[in-house]
Design an enzyme around this catalytic site. Structure first.
Site, mmCIF file in Angstrom:
data_model
loop_
_atom_site.group_PDB
_atom_site.id
_atom_site.type_symbol
_atom_site.label_atom_id
_atom_site.label_comp_id
_atom_site.label_asym_id
_atom_site.label_seq_id
_atom_site.Cartn_x
_atom_site.Cartn_y
_atom_site.Cartn_z
ATOM 1 N N GLU B 79 0.818 -1.223 0.000
ATOM 2 C CA GLU B 79 0.000 0.000 0.000
ATOM 3 C C GLU B 79 0.843 1.262 0.000
ATOM 4 O O GLU B 79 0.415 2.305 -0.516
ATOM 5 C CB GLU B 79 -0.946 -0.007 1.210
ATOM 6 C CG GLU B 79 -2.025 -1.079 1.158
ATOM 7 C CD GLU B 79 -1.528 -2.461 1.548
ATOM 8 O OE1 GLU B 79 -0.422 -2.562 2.110
ATOM 9 O OE2 GLU B 79 -2.239 -3.449 1.285
ATOM 10 N N PHE B 104 -6.296 -0.292 5.328
ATOM 11 C CA PHE B 104 -4.907 -0.182 4.878
ATOM 12 C C PHE B 104 -4.616 1.242 4.399
ATOM 13 O O PHE B 104 -3.515 1.759 4.604
ATOM 14 C CB PHE B 104 -4.623 -1.208 3.778
ATOM 15 C CG PHE B 104 -5.018 -2.612 4.170
ATOM 16 C CD1 PHE B 104 -4.696 -3.111 5.427
ATOM 17 C CD2 PHE B 104 -5.731 -3.419 3.299
ATOM 18 C CE1 PHE B 104 -5.074 -4.400 5.798
ATOM 19 C CE2 PHE B 104 -6.111 -4.705 3.669
ATOM 20 C CZ PHE B 104 -5.788 -5.200 4.919
ATOM 21 N N ARG B 187 -19.263 -1.512 -2.476
ATOM 22 C CA ARG B 187 -18.917 -2.336 -3.641
ATOM 23 C C ARG B 187 -19.952 -3.452 -3.846
ATOM 24 O O ARG B 187 -20.841 -3.649 -3.024
ATOM 25 C CB ARG B 187 -17.540 -2.963 -3.458
ATOM 26 C CG ARG B 187 -17.454 -3.877 -2.252
ATOM 27 C CD ARG B 187 -16.332 -4.870 -2.360
ATOM 28 N NE ARG B 187 -16.463 -5.746 -3.503
ATOM 29 C CZ ARG B 187 -17.265 -6.817 -3.557
ATOM 30 N NH1 ARG B 187 -18.030 -7.127 -2.536
ATOM 31 N NH2 ARG B 187 -17.311 -7.573 -4.632
#
Lengths: 294, 335
Positions: B79, B104, B187
């Site tokens: 990340e 993250f 999502r």
């Protein structure tokens, strides 16, 4: 011998080396002047890495001093923000920052803060300082340039202490995975970091093996030997391209290089220099340079 | 040995699976609205590129990767590289959208978004999956404090969309806006709710979705969906509820919100986020700055590491369900 990789008019290996060494001498001189204005600073790093900065700005980088944001320029990303003193000196040597402006280094409202930031200084591509960032940004810059069809190259300056940061290795793997042949990393290995000698803080050796294991084209040179540095840059350039191995030049350097008084002083990340010593430093620098070039 | 006897099927249990839907049974949904919106935006803006850190399939970035493989860059499970590289790409003039999970993005790679993208004010767009309590997987993946972490970052725009309408309309505006943005991604099959309210998403603007005489809901993210349902249900209790949707958390549209708050009605904030440092405290700060001296009731996650479990179980447990919202309001009104 005529060089084909130099961006300058054909010149001999010898005259090229002398030209870049002269640039390194001036960068060191500027570095000392900036240190004196502040009374402190990362002078040891500026002196140690001056040859690396000179090789980049006086020999490798395709750029336009009058137009630092020219789209086709090669990018030089300074990850180690505290090396800004050396970088500003190189920007002055390259004609991007006026030499007289160097006197404002680290002062209120200066365009030249102690730690290099893109938002302050023309020619400063990124805001370094938080170590381990530069190579991640360089990966994106190299990807972005290649995606847009640019032939520009990306150079990232980092230090051996910075190899402690895991993000550096995320980026090392990413650059290799994406075959960033347009990316060259240069690591100043001065064996010193904030809390002491690198091998006592966190052992990074074998450095060359680590980069090779990540899939990079690796060279290790004396970073204060201009002939060796330029040969390494030539070898890196020879295999540079839009796709291929990224290249790393590991440069072993000496903190305070060029000024015996500082070379022999107890090594410290933040070097203390007394008021009366600055002129002595400059004299030693000039004597050494003139002695070598005689 | 005879094996013909069929093993009786185990009863299907509610689980703490990472990927779960918060859509109500039978609710109208749109598939992968972010992925499709990014493809559409990319058709009109050739500078748009997509990156992910080994979570393309789980952030709907795979839709973009399939449509534009040459404009999609896989960074691996890294990340810090994801955000640094996105910043590097933006410096070359591209408009990157970089996706990972919100935990993250906020906890692990903050420094890279902060210094590489926000300080130089680059057009880097972060897309964070599983914001707040949208997975029952446990604290490793529940980004209950992502807005609290990100609100202190100068230059960063924070968007907490309610549904597929918000996401579809937000994506091109995020691409067009200068500076870095953070989108709290919903999502998969995402509910479609706001189409019934004559609503359009405007970056930086709050919208009054319905008026009401007794209570004002100020909500963001999926909690606006819950707020609207609770408002409908509260009508049966003779409670008339207004709903103000604030999808942009930063910069915050204080003017619209304060105009609604500054009445005699009960004010309730609703957010899919810890009560620390999110919508409640944003509204509270504006109320105090304006000298309104107004009480606000927060519906938010507690200042705790949350349990693993099935999402409906957890939303009920932590007060985000419609039933719990109704109970909270009725309790406050002592109806």
């Amino acid at each position: 011998m005529t060089l084909t990789t130099s961006i300058h008019s054909p010149e001999t290996t010898e005259s090229r080396r002398e030209r870049v060494e002269a640039a390194a001498y001036r960068i060191r001189h500027y570095g000392l002047n900036m240190g004196e204005v502040q009374g402190q600073g990362y002078v040891g790093q500026a002196l140690g890495a001056a040859d690396m900065f000179a090789a980049v700005y006086a020999d490798q980088l395709r750029h336009r001093p009058e137009d630092p944001e020219w789209e086709g320029r090669d990018r030089f990303l300074l990850s180690t923000g505290h090396y800004a003193i050396g970088h500003y000196a190189a920007l002055a040597e390259a004609g991007i920052v006026p030499v007289e402006e160097l006197d404002t280094y680290g002062s209120d409202d200066s365009r030249l803060p102690m730690s290099g930031m893109s938002t302050y200084t023309p020619g400063m591509e990124i805001s370094g300082g938080s170590l381990g960032h530069g190579l991640t940004i360089a990966v994106g810059t190299a990807l972005g340039l290649r995606y847009q069809g640019s032939e520009a190259r990306v150079f990232n300056f980092l230090s051996d202490g910075e190899l402690d940061e895991g993000s550096t290795w995320e980026a090392a793997m990413g650059a290799s995975h994406h075959q960033l042949g347009n990316l060259t990393a240069m690591v100043d290995i001065n064996a010193l970091q904030a809390d002491g000698k690198t091998d006592s803080v966190l052992r990074t050796e074998p450095v060359a093996d680590k980069w090779a294991a990540c899939g990079w084209f690796v060279q290790r040179v004396d970073g204060n030997d201009m002939g060796a540095l330029l040969a390494a840059f030539d070898a890196a350039a020879a295999q540079a391209g839009p796709e291929g191995k990224p290249s790393v030049i590991l440069c072993d350097t000496k903190v305070g290089r060029g000024v015996p008084l500082l070379e022999n002083r107890e090594k410290a990340h933040f070097m203390r220099i007394e008021e009366h010593e600055w002129q002595l430093c400059r004299e030693q620098l000039t004597a050494g340079y003139e002695g070598e070039t005689k | 040995m005879s094996t013909t006897a069929a093993t009786p099927a185990k009863p299907r249990l509610k689980t703490s699976a990472m990927i779960a839907s918060f859509a109500d049974p039978g609710q109208k949904t749109a598939p992968a609205p972010f992925g499709h919106a990014l493809v559409k935006a990319a058709q009109e803006n050739e500078k748009i590129v997509g990156l992910t850190a080994d979570l393309g399939k789980y952030t709907d970035m795979h839709i973009f990767a399939q449509a534009y493989p040459e404009r999609f860059f896989q960074m691996g499970m890294a990340e810090q590289l994801l955000f640094g590289a996105a910043a590097g790409m933006a410096q070359t003039g591209l408009v990157p959208f970089a996706s990972t999970y919100s935990v993250f993005a906020a906890r692990r790679a903050y420094d890279f978004l902060c210094l590489d993208a926000a300080e130089p004010n680059l057009n880097v767009n972060i897309v964070g999956g599983l914001p707040g309590l949208t997975t029952g997987y446990g604290p490793s993946h529940q980004a209950t404090e992502d807005m609290a972490i990100f609100r202190g970052m100068p230059n960063l725009t924070i968007v907490d969309p309610c549904d597929s309408v918000d996401i579809e309309q937000a994506v091109p505006q995020l691409a067009a806006s200068e500076g870095p943005t953070y989108l709290r991604l919903l999502r998969g099959n995402v509910p479609t709710v706001l189409d019934e309210y004559g609503y359009t998403f405007e970056l930086g603007k709050a919208k009054v979705l319905r008026g009401g005489a007794d209570v004002v809901f100020v909500s963001s993210g999926l909690m606006t969906m819950r707020a609207l349902q609770a408002a409908k249900d509260l009508a049966a209790h003779n409670v008339d509820v207004a709903v103000v949707h604030t999808p942009t958390i930063k910069p915050f549209d204080a003017e619209t919100v304060l105009a609604e708050v500054n009445t005699d009605r009960l004010v309730v904030t609703l957010e899919n986020h810890t009560v620390i440092g999110g919508l409640f405290e944003t509204v509270a700060a504006e109320v105090v700055k304006a000298g309104l001296g107004k009480r606000i009731v927060p519906v938010a996650l507690p200042d705790e590491f949350l349990h693993a479990g099935a999402l409906p179980t957890l939303h009920e447990r932590y007060g985000l369900s419609v039933d719990r919202i109704i109970a909270t309001v009725l309790g406050e009104l002592e109806v």
